[in-house]
Write a protein that holds these residues in place. Structure first.
Motif, PDB file in Angstrom:
ATOM      1  N   ASP A 185      -4.767   6.130  -2.379  1.00  0.00           N
ATOM      2  CA  ASP A 185      -4.807   6.814  -1.086  1.00  0.00           C
ATOM      3  C   ASP A 185      -5.208   5.850   0.023  1.00  0.00           C
ATOM      4  N   THR A 186      -6.207   5.031  -0.244  1.00  0.00           N
ATOM      5  CA  THR A 186      -6.646   4.047   0.746  1.00  0.00           C
ATOM      6  C   THR A 186      -5.534   3.046   1.058  1.00  0.00           C
ATOM      7  N   VAL A 245      -2.374   3.494   0.961  1.00  0.00           N
ATOM      8  CA  VAL A 245      -1.378   4.141   1.820  1.00  0.00           C
ATOM      9  C   VAL A 245      -1.908   4.278   3.244  1.00  0.00           C
ATOM     10  N   ARG A 246      -3.138   4.712   3.380  1.00  0.00           N
ATOM     11  CA  ARG A 246      -3.714   4.905   4.720  1.00  0.00           C
ATOM     12  C   ARG A 246      -3.870   3.580   5.469  1.00  0.00           C
ATOM     13  N   GLN A 247      -4.069   2.496   4.733  1.00  0.00           N
ATOM     14  CA  GLN A 247      -4.178   1.179   5.360  1.00  0.00           C
ATOM     15  C   GLN A 247      -2.819   0.593   5.724  1.00  0.00           C
ATOM     16  N   THR A 269      -2.242  12.388   0.201  1.00  0.00           N
ATOM     17  CA  THR A 269      -1.268  11.362  -0.172  1.00  0.00           C
ATOM     18  C   THR A 269      -0.532  11.846  -1.420  1.00  0.00           C
TER      19      THR A 269
END
Length: 343
Positions: A154-155, A157-159, A187
């Motif tokens: 998830d991180t 993707v968010r980054q 996500t």
């Protein structure tokens, strides 16, 4: 000479929707697990990648430790990407994974947030990319909370370091958990990458049902059963084979049992009647199920790549053919990832 992709590349092979996402994948994708390390000429690797894209294969699948040595497949791919494929970046799906042994110490293996995010940064550097399209948890780690492993995806993707999240070799039950956890994080799980072949049918025992119900794509690896479903072993174990040399961790002579050889020869006879090679039959068979988005193949030469892609010319089966195949397409004790999946 500057590479220019074939104008008719999108007329060569079919594409399939990846679950209920907006992504289409080629029915056959190219994996760089074998044949793209420093033990193979870069010219051969370049020729295979160029031909693959000219044939409409838009998806190249890697992992941090593909080689040998570890990391070299990503490094070699990065070199070829920079020289040949950078103008086509937006036409490619490039994936990588982390979860297996990569570097020394307690933070270079398994499923911790520390390992996965550090590994992704290293993978991007080796490939010379700003992002990958899919970042996978390469295997389930029973000693790390699933929320931590999936939180790392998830991180990523968010980054903006990955566009989508994927998992590989998770059981049906753990896949259901992963879908829920990632959905709650915002996500969605795009895709699952399990092993699947006529001699390794474990995903039919519930996983495919989960993926269909949850709208998750499925890209199957080792559809040729680590080479067993080719003409290589029809007459025993050749001295040049991976099985004869110890298998490199993914294949061994123990897999070539009398029972497996009997099944393989019977399946080869069916393939011959269909006007296909055994490998082409094996690829067409895994793609018979519409829940399978893509079959992931390797290639050691342009000729081998072309022969395998030709499986897409005959994907139809009669009910009688499927019934006959079922009598030989039985578990062959070759799923070396079973323990990891069950964790």
């Amino acid at each position: 000479m500057t590479y220019v992709a074939a104008d008719d590349r999108y007329e060569q092979i079919p594409y399939r929707r990846c679950g209920r996402s907006g992504v289409n994948l080629p029915a056959i994708s190219l994996g760089l697990w074998q044949n793209f390390g420093d033990d193979r000429p870069i010219a051969t690797q370049r020729a295979i990648l160029r031909r693959a894209f000219d044939l409409g294969i838009t998806h190249f699948d890697l992992a941090n430790n593909y080689g040998p040595p570890y990391g070299s497949a990503e490094k070699n791919f990065g070199r070829i990407f920079a020289e040949d494929f950078r103008p086509y970046r937006d036409e490619l799906i490039i994936s990588t994974k982390a979860g297996y042994d990569m570097w020394a110490g307690p933070y270079g293996d398994h499923g911790s947030r520390k390992y996965l995010l550090a590994s992704l940064d290293q993978s991007l550097q080796r490939q010379g990319l700003d992002y990958v399209d899919i970042f996978y948890s390469h295997r389930l780690d029973p000693d790390t909370p699933l929320e931590e492993t999936l939180g790392a995806l998830d991180t990523a993707v968010r980054q903006g370091k990955a566009l989508y999240a994927g998992i590989s070799s998770y059981s049906a039950q753990r896949t259901e958990e992963a879908v829920r956890i990632l959905r709650d994080m915002g996500t969605p799980l795009l895709i699952h990458q399990p092993s699947y072949s006529m001699l390794n049918r474990w995903i039919e025992g519930g996983l495919l049902d989960v993926l269909e119900r949850e709208g998750v794509g499925c890209i199957v690896f080792s559809p040729l059963a680590q080479g067993l479903l080719t003409d290589k072993y029809l007459h025993g174990v050749p001295e040049s084979s991976r099985a004869h040399s110890g298998g490199g961790g993914s294949f061994s002579s123990e897999m070539i049992s009398d029972e497996n050889l009997e099944r393989v020869r019977a399946l080869n006879a069916i393939a011959e009647r269909r006007g296909q090679s055994l490998a082409q039959l094996a690829l067409a068979w895994v793609l018979r199920d519409p829940r399978v988005t893509s079959a992931l193949i390797g290639a050691s030469s342009v000729e081998q790549l072309e022969q395998n892609v030709a499986a897409l010319k005959k994907l139809d089966f009669t009910d009688d053919e499927l019934a006959e195949i079922d009598s030989y397409a039985q578990e062959g004790g070759i799923n070396i990832w079973a323990q990891s999946s069950a964790g």
